[in-house]
Design an enzyme around this catalytic site. Structure first.
Site, short mmCIF file in Angstrom:
data_model
loop_
_atom_site.label_atom_id
_atom_site.label_comp_id
_atom_site.label_asym_id
_atom_site.label_seq_id
_atom_site.Cartn_x
_atom_site.Cartn_y
_atom_site.Cartn_z
N GLY A 110 0.76 -1.25 0.00
CA GLY A 110 0.00 0.00 0.00
C GLY A 110 0.78 1.29 0.00
O GLY A 110 0.19 2.36 -0.22
N PRO A 168 4.44 -5.30 -0.71
CA PRO A 168 4.44 -4.07 -1.50
C PRO A 168 4.39 -4.35 -3.00
O PRO A 168 5.00 -5.31 -3.47
CB PRO A 168 5.78 -3.42 -1.13
CG PRO A 168 6.66 -4.56 -0.75
CD PRO A 168 5.76 -5.65 -0.20
N GLY A 169 3.64 -3.54 -3.71
CA GLY A 169 3.57 -3.66 -5.17
C GLY A 169 4.05 -2.36 -5.81
O GLY A 169 5.20 -2.21 -6.20
N ARG A 170 3.15 -1.37 -5.81
CA ARG A 170 3.42 -0.11 -6.49
C ARG A 170 4.77 0.50 -6.10
O ARG A 170 5.50 1.00 -6.96
CB ARG A 170 2.30 0.87 -6.14
CG ARG A 170 2.35 2.19 -6.87
CD ARG A 170 1.39 3.22 -6.23
NE ARG A 170 0.11 2.70 -5.88
CZ ARG A 170 -0.98 2.72 -6.68
NH1 ARG A 170 -0.90 3.28 -7.86
NH2 ARG A 170 -2.12 2.21 -6.27
N ARG A 228 -5.24 3.84 -15.75
CA ARG A 228 -5.41 4.49 -14.45
C ARG A 228 -6.13 5.85 -14.51
O ARG A 228 -6.99 6.12 -13.67
CB ARG A 228 -4.08 4.61 -13.72
CG ARG A 228 -3.37 3.26 -13.51
CD ARG A 228 -2.17 3.32 -12.59
NE ARG A 228 -2.56 3.64 -11.24
CZ ARG A 228 -2.48 4.83 -10.68
NH1 ARG A 228 -1.93 5.82 -11.36
NH2 ARG A 228 -2.90 5.04 -9.47
N CYS A 238 -12.18 4.94 -28.79
CA CYS A 238 -13.43 5.66 -29.03
C CYS A 238 -14.25 5.81 -27.75
O CYS A 238 -15.33 5.21 -27.60
CB CYS A 238 -14.22 4.93 -30.10
SG CYS A 238 -13.26 4.84 -31.60
N TYR A 280 0.60 -1.11 -12.27
CA TYR A 280 -0.81 -1.08 -12.62
C TYR A 280 -1.07 -0.43 -13.98
O TYR A 280 -2.10 0.22 -14.17
CB TYR A 280 -1.63 -0.41 -11.51
CG TYR A 280 -1.47 -1.09 -10.17
CD1 TYR A 280 -1.95 -2.39 -9.98
CD2 TYR A 280 -0.83 -0.47 -9.11
CE1 TYR A 280 -1.78 -3.03 -8.76
CE2 TYR A 280 -0.66 -1.11 -7.88
CZ TYR A 280 -1.15 -2.39 -7.72
OH TYR A 280 -0.99 -3.03 -6.51
N1 LLP Z 1 -1.67 -6.92 -0.96
C1 LLP Z 1 -2.96 -7.02 -1.32
C2 LLP Z 1 -3.81 -8.01 -0.67
C3 LLP Z 1 -3.48 -6.15 -2.30
O1 LLP Z 1 -4.76 -6.23 -2.63
C4 LLP Z 1 -2.63 -5.19 -2.91
C5 LLP Z 1 -3.13 -4.28 -3.93
C6 LLP Z 1 -1.27 -5.17 -2.53
C7 LLP Z 1 -0.83 -6.04 -1.54
C8 LLP Z 1 -0.28 -4.21 -3.12
O2 LLP Z 1 -0.61 -2.88 -2.89
P1 LLP Z 1 0.39 -1.72 -3.36
O3 LLP Z 1 1.65 -1.88 -2.54
O4 LLP Z 1 0.66 -1.91 -4.80
O5 LLP Z 1 -0.34 -0.50 -3.07
N2 LLP Z 1 -5.03 -0.65 -9.66
C9 LLP Z 1 -4.91 0.31 -8.58
C10 LLP Z 1 -4.29 -0.30 -7.36
C11 LLP Z 1 -5.00 -1.53 -6.85
C12 LLP Z 1 -4.34 -2.18 -5.67
C13 LLP Z 1 -4.94 -3.52 -5.40
N3 LLP Z 1 -4.36 -4.24 -4.33
C14 LLP Z 1 -4.14 1.52 -9.08
O6 LLP Z 1 -3.74 1.53 -10.24
O7 LLP Z 1 -3.95 2.49 -8.34
#
Ligand code: LLP
Length: 429
Positions: free
Chosen positions: A247, A285-287, A323, A358, A386
């Site tokens: 997050g 962590p992802g983003r 996005r 479109c 994303y």
């Molecule tokens: N863990 C779980 C259970 C999650 O659902 C998510 C993201 C993460 C970890 C990783 O979160 P991050 O570190 O990336 O914030 N498509 C959206 C974001 C959706 C996030 C979904 N879950 C965007 O483009 O902003």
């Protein structure tokens, strides 16, 4: 001559008048591979990972990259080789991480809707933990595991009811969200899980949202989680690891999220103060690992001045960069040519940057001052997370190609879709 890097993106900078990712000119890559083109910096991904590793140094911690942010095999390989585990949400993601060389025992499986087939495949692969999200899922996972003569390692995802102060579509830890088990139901759910033969309780888990730019929601969620761990352990159920989810936000538009190591210094102080400093920690962590490592290069097709709005029509669209259409998200857009960047910021024509799809929702940036014309190339920044993983073939547009830059070298990690790729599996009547 090298100019300062783009704010928040130390591996992206102008050199000799052209935007570069590490040592590679984006214009050169666009000429060789065409546009739209995603380009990622390996050093940037590893630097983002290093901030977490510094934060956890000397601790028993496992970083599980939330691969939904960018699930391209070449990107997964970078994190697998760096020793990461992975947070997955489908059997498709499981297949990808295994292909990329991940250690299955470091894979955790999140998501509210795992199918029986997905559960079986993950048990077969020997994943480290299922993050279970409902009482119904507990019973189904138990039945699947028993039928296979296995025991599924689980942690229960708690919904701590904490406001992460982010876009509503990416808030996940509030009572009204579909995710996790309510705080009040957690102890009873653990007690039920502990009585089932096919489950082995290994941890507890939460994830409160995405693009979080403040530390308070994390600190609050940690307190609520530790309260629960105390009450679950008092009931005789040991919790081996605590997973705090992902997050952490990135800088899209002057956003100032805490640095991963600074945030964890604070969280660890709290953990220590509450006597949980030696507990195994996990994060997802992802983003924050990939977002600012990537750009999408696109070419201006037409300038279309208008009475109310000027449009800069480019060859990337909402199918490549969903996005803005989905969350009104902001991505900085800069020309590859530094002279045009300077001219645009002082004397640009204010326009909406839009794609060929479109739909009026197909915009990439609104009201941007730009001094470009047809044939010029732009970089859409912070496009590592994303974007490709959420891209589609809408309007029968091919998915873009992807390049991973490593210093002066580049690797083509995804070839642009062909029409045969797009039509594979379809049948004429
Ligand atoms: N863990 C779980 C259970 C999650 O659902 C998510 C993201 C993460 C970890 C990783 O979160 P991050 O570190 O990336 O914030 N498509 C959206 C974001 C959706 C996030 C979904 N879950 C965007 O483009 O902003």
């Amino acid at each position: 001559m090298t100019s300062p890097s783009i704010p928040g993106q130390p591996h992206i900078h102008y050199a000799d008048g052209q935007l570069q990712v590490e040592g590679c000119s984006l214009d050169g890559l666009a000429t060789e591979f065409g546009t739209p083109l995603f380009v990622y910096s390996k050093a940037s991904m590893l630097a983002a990972l290093a901030a977490y590793q510094r934060g956890f140094s000397g601790r028993n911690a496992q970083i599980c990259y939330a691969m939904k942010a960018n699930s391209s095999l070449g990107v997964l390989q970078v994190f697998a080789q760096a020793g990461c585990g992975f947070d997955i949400v489908s059997a498709g993601e499981l297949a990808r991480v295994i292909t990329a060389g991940a250690d299955a025992s470091k894979v955790i499986f999140s998501g509210v809707g795992k199918t029986r087939t997905e559960m079986r495949q993950a048990l077969e692969a020997g994943i480290g933990c299922f993050n279970v999200e409902s009482e119904a899922e507990i019973d189904v996972l138990n039945a699947v595991a028993v039928s296979m003569g296995k025991c599924a390692p689980i942690s229960i995802r708690v919904n701590p009811n904490v406001d992460p102060k982010t876009h509503p579509y990416i808030s996940t830890g509030l009572k009204g969200n579909k995710f996790g088990i309510a705080h009040e139901r957690t102890l009873a759910t653990y007690q039920h899980a502990a009585s089932l033969p096919g489950l082995q309780i290994v941890g507890i888990d939460c994830h409160i949202g995405s693009q979080i730019t403040e530390e308070t929601p994390y600190l609050d969620a940690m307190d609520r989680m530790l309260d629960l761990v105390e009450s679950i352990e008092a009931a005789g159920i040991p919790i081996h690891h605590i997973d705090f989810g992902g997050g952490l936000g990135i800088d899209y538009q002057g956003d100032t999220p805490p640095a991963a190591d600074a945030l964890w210094a604070k969280l660890l102080t709290k953990l220590d103060a509450r006597g949980f400093g030696q507990r195994k920690l996990m994060i997802e962590p992802g983003r924050s690992l990939v977002g600012n490592a990537g750009v999408c290069v696109t070419e201006v097709l037409f300038m279309k001045p208008g009475e109310q709005k000027n449009f800069c029509i480019v060859d990337a669209a909402m199918n490549d960069l969903p996005r803005p259409a989905m969350y009104q998200a902001f991505h900085t857009i800069v020309p590859l040519d530094e002279a045009l960047h300077v001219k645009g910021s002082t004397n640009g024509l204010v326009c909406d940057v839009v794609g060929p799809v479109c739909e009026s929702g197909d915009w990439i940036g609104r009201d941007r001052p730009l001094a470009v014309q047809a044939g010029d190339r732009l970089a859409v920044l912070s496009a590592g997370a994303y974007c490709m993983s959420m891209s589609s073939n809408y309007n029968s547009r091919p998915k873009a190609a992807e390049i991973l830059v490593d210093g002066q070298n580049h690797h083509l990690i995804r070839v642009r879709d062909t029409m045969a790729d797009q039509m594979r599996g379809e049948k004429l009547l």
